[in-house]
Scaffold this active site. Structure first.
Site, PDB file in Angstrom:
ATOM      1  N   CYS B  31       0.830  -1.217   0.000  1.00 52.09           N
ATOM      2  CA  CYS B  31       0.000   0.000   0.000  1.00 52.09           C
ATOM      3  C   CYS B  31       0.860   1.261   0.000  1.00 52.09           C
ATOM      4  O   CYS B  31       1.564   1.552   0.961  1.00 52.09           O
ATOM      5  CB  CYS B  31      -0.935  -0.074   1.202  1.00 52.09           C
ATOM      6  SG  CYS B  31      -1.523   1.486   1.828  1.00 52.09           S
ATOM      7  N   CYS B  34       0.258   3.974   2.677  1.00 48.78           N
ATOM      8  CA  CYS B  34       0.722   3.515   3.995  1.00 48.78           C
ATOM      9  C   CYS B  34       2.193   3.879   4.184  1.00 48.78           C
ATOM     10  O   CYS B  34       2.610   4.282   5.267  1.00 48.78           O
ATOM     11  CB  CYS B  34       0.577   1.994   4.130  1.00 48.78           C
ATOM     12  SG  CYS B  34      -1.121   1.424   4.001  1.00 48.78           S
TER      13      CYS B  34
END
Lengths: 310, 109
Positions: B31, B34
């Site tokens: 991700c 993230c």
């Protein structure tokens, strides 16, 4: 009291391919450069794989960003992890966030995903509604999902989701997908992906989480049971700073630039997805960043000579 | 930041949050946002570390907790007090927005 740190030659807002490449070129031109960075890599951070950046037949989005960053960081660029919400112009000098002074600005803040604007969409964000297939696809292992949209970002999201989900509905308002042929062919060959064409989403329903997508198809109201809905209907430019500076935008909100990435405001340049250059691609954004950097350098040199003549 | 997982979650988050609020950053390697968020939380840990426990959980490696907390989008940050989620935010936020979020939640301690 306003604290002024130092005067920069150029302040670059945004660290996607446009901002990063602008920073690289500015640094190589010897300009004192500051780069404001919120999401490293910009939109690339939401790309699983990139297959159309020259020199890399296939590379993960993240790996490409790491390469970009490593390259930029090998030069003298000051990177500040700070969102920019204010730029003022006073006596030909720009003041960023009330504390960084710069002689010129390159706007490279990119764009954000468009929302559908239907009932249930905002309510279920993080509860089944997502705008980032790369971030969330693995959380939908063996589940049923819908992707809304029919262009490159929607089709590639559907393909990525098909690696995890049990079933992927690709819901598009037109009668035919409008993505690159390579992607359309992959979608057609993928058994998990089902096309739902000429379908306009109306409503997202559910209790705690998304359960159902309601849409209209050829005048009829229909629905499909889904666990997740990925919205990929395009982007809109992040133009708030441009508007603040009096930069001219077109009717869709994109910054109007000339071939040198100059805007109508002296000393303000723009590059990447937020400009009115139509093709939104990594290589285009990067190239625009280089052009903007060169124009900023020329602008600074001209100003310098004007100052000396005075 | 403290790395928590399916095995130590009960002890490090649920039980510890009775003494001090515990912030849990649910993330994954795949991700992009993230990767942008976690370093910001690490910076804030220096500032708030005495008042809040900063923890992160890899949803890929801890599927039980990811499922128990119905994680459908990452990054998502949840704040635990007395074993319960009292607030959360989804997606990437600026450092000052997170600071505001923390201040707001710490007022009521």
């Amino acid at each position: 009291m306003i604290e002024i740190y130092k005067m920069y030659d150029v302040a670059i807002v945004g660290c996607g391919p446009a901002g990063l490449n602008a920073a690289l070129y500015c640094a190589r031109f010897g300009l004192k450069t500051i780069l404001f960075c919120v999401q490293e890599g910009g939109m690339i951070s939401e790309a699983a794989v990139v297959e159309n950046y020259l020199g890399f037949k296939q590379i993960e989005g993240r790996a490409l960003i790491e390469n970009f960053l490593r390259h930029v960081k090998s030069y003298d660029v000051e990177i500040v992890h700070e969102g920019v919400d204010k730029i003022e112009k006073k006596n030909g000098i720009f003041l960023v966030n009330g504390k960084y002074e710069s002689r010129s600005i390159i706007l490279a803040c990119g764009s954000r995903k468009k929302k559908l604007g239907i009932e249930g969409e905002s309510e279920f964000i993080g509860k089944g509604v997502s705008y980032c297939a790369v971030c969330d696809a693995p959380l939908y292992r063996d589940k049923v999902v819908a992707v809304i949209g029919g262009r490159n970002s929607a089709t590639s999201s559907a393909l990525h989701l098909a690696n995890f989900a049990k079933e992927v509905y690709l819901v598009y308002r037109r009668g035919k997908l409008r993505a690159d042929k390579v992607l359309v062919n992959k979608v057609m060959e993928n058994e998990k992906i089902k096309l739902v064409l000429e379908a306009v989403p109306i409503k997202i329903k559910g209790d705690k989480f998304v359960e159902e997508l309601v849409f209209e198809q050829k005048g009829e109201e229909k629905s499909i049971a889904v666990d997740g809905i990925f919205i990929e209907i395009g982007i809109e430019p992040c133009n708030a700073l441009a508007v603040m500076l009096g930069v001219e935008i077109d009717e869709e909100g994109y910054i109007i630039v000339d071939h040198g990435m100059k805007t109508n405001v002296k000393g303000v340049f723009a590059a990447g997805d937020l400009t009115n250059v139509p093709l939104k691609q990594i290589i285009v954004a990067a190239a625009q960043g280089a052009i903007a950097a060169a124009s900023a350098k020329d602008f600074l040199l001209e100003n310098e000579s004007v100052r000396k003549r005075d | 930041m403290l790395e928590v997982n399916d095995n130590n979650f009960q002890k490090e988050v649920i039980e510890k949050s009775a003494e001090k609020p515990v912030l849990v950053d649910f993330y994954a390697e795949w991700c992009g946002p993230c990767h942008a968020l976690t370093p910001r939380l690490e910076l804030l840990e220096e500032e708030y570390g005495d008042r809040v426990v900063f923890a992160k959980l890899n949803v890929d490696e801890s599927p039980a907790k990811a499922s128990e907390y119905s994680i459908r989008s990452i990054p998502v940050v949840k704040l635990f007090k007395n074993g319960k989620v009292v607030d959360e935010f989804i997606g990437l936020m600026h450092e000052d927005e997170i600071r505001e979020w923390l201040d707001r939640n710490l007022q009521n301690v």
